[in-house]
Design a protein around this motif. Structure first.
Motif, PDB file in Angstrom:
ATOM      1  N   ASP A 217       0.846  -1.194   0.000  1.00  0.00           N
ATOM      2  CA  ASP A 217       0.000   0.000   0.000  1.00  0.00           C
ATOM      3  C   ASP A 217       0.885   1.249   0.000  1.00  0.00           C
TER       4      ASP A 217
ATOM      5  N   THR B   6       1.618   3.362   2.076  1.00  0.00           N
ATOM      6  CA  THR B   6       2.349   3.729   3.296  1.00  0.00           C
ATOM      7  C   THR B   6       3.588   2.846   3.524  1.00  0.00           C
ATOM      8  N   SER B   7       3.808   1.849   2.674  1.00  0.00           N
ATOM      9  CA  SER B   7       4.965   0.963   2.867  1.00  0.00           C
ATOM     10  C   SER B   7       6.262   1.754   2.736  1.00  0.00           C
TER      11      SER B   7
END
Ligand SMILES: O=C(O)CCC(=O)C(=O)O
Ligand SMILES: [Mn+2]
Length: 213
Positions: free
Chosen positions: A24, A26-27
């Motif tokens: 996603d 935010t990784s």
């Protein structure tokens, strides 16, 4: 002068991305593959226009103390101040041409960032390749976004984690866009391996942002 084919729109119609690394936005490390960013017709038209219209060069690099020719042809285009130093070589940019500007726009829309330069690689067949490396030169800055557009013959691209050795192998067909972002260049290396089975040429364009003072 190379005339760009008309690009499809809108970007909103693009298929959803395939996450190769990170699941996603935010990784910490993110590698995302977008398929069919260009239609087959566009891919063929751009491939032919760039293969014949770009001034390709083969340069040597210093490897284990010896000067060796790089196994591919290269060109560097961008804003005048986008000077790139890598593998002991300095590249001064050729100016933007309409074809490259059109493709840059497409890549910027998808990756939601801006680029001031592009490295073009022409792999004449499966003997041409690129060894393990990371795009981590200081002038690319912290956590660079690299948008890598593929034209011509499909080739395999490998990513390997620097410490764990975790490896991902992914085929990059014509018209696809691979976006590497976040801390990918700090933690992973990538390569385009040789393949005796490949007899056709491939073109790859990596759009980048060189930090200039
Ligand atoms: O040809 C490719 O897909 C990889 C190119 C690449 O890694 C580079 O230009 O730094
Ligand atoms: Mn690279």
């Amino acid at each position: 002068m190379i005339t760009p084919p008309i690009l499809q729109d809108p970007v909103a119609d693009l298929p959803s991305p395939e996450w190769i690394i990170g699941s996603d936005p935010t990784s910490v490390c993110r590698v995302t593959l977008y398929h069919e960013v260009l239609s087959d017709e566009e891919s063929s038209a751009y491939f032919l226009a760039l293969k014949s219209g770009i001034h390709w060069q083969q340069r040597s690099i210093r490897l284990f103390g010896k000067q060796v020719m790089q196994p591919r042809l290269i060109a560097w285009h961008g804003d005048p101040e986008a000077i790139y130093r890598y593998s002991g070589d300095t590249w001064y940019p050729e100016p933007w041409v309409p074809t490259l500007q059109a493709l840059r726009q497409r890549c910027e829309d998808i990756s939601k960032t801006t680029f001031n330069s592009v490295l073009l690689n022409l792999y004449r067949d499966g003997n041409d390749a690129m060894g393990w490396h990371a795009d981590d030169e200081p002038e690319l800055g912290h956590e660079p976004v690299i948008a890598s557009l593929n034209l011509g013959c499909s080739r395999r691209f490998d990513l390997r984690h620097r410490h764990s050795g975790e490896t991902h192998k992914v085929w990059l067909p014509a018209g696809s866009l691979l976006v590497m972002a976040g801390a990918t260049q700090q933690h992973w290396r990538h390569q385009l391996p040789r393949s005796k089975k490949i007899t056709q040429p491939r073109l790859n364009l990596t759009f980048r942002r060189i930090i200039t003072c």
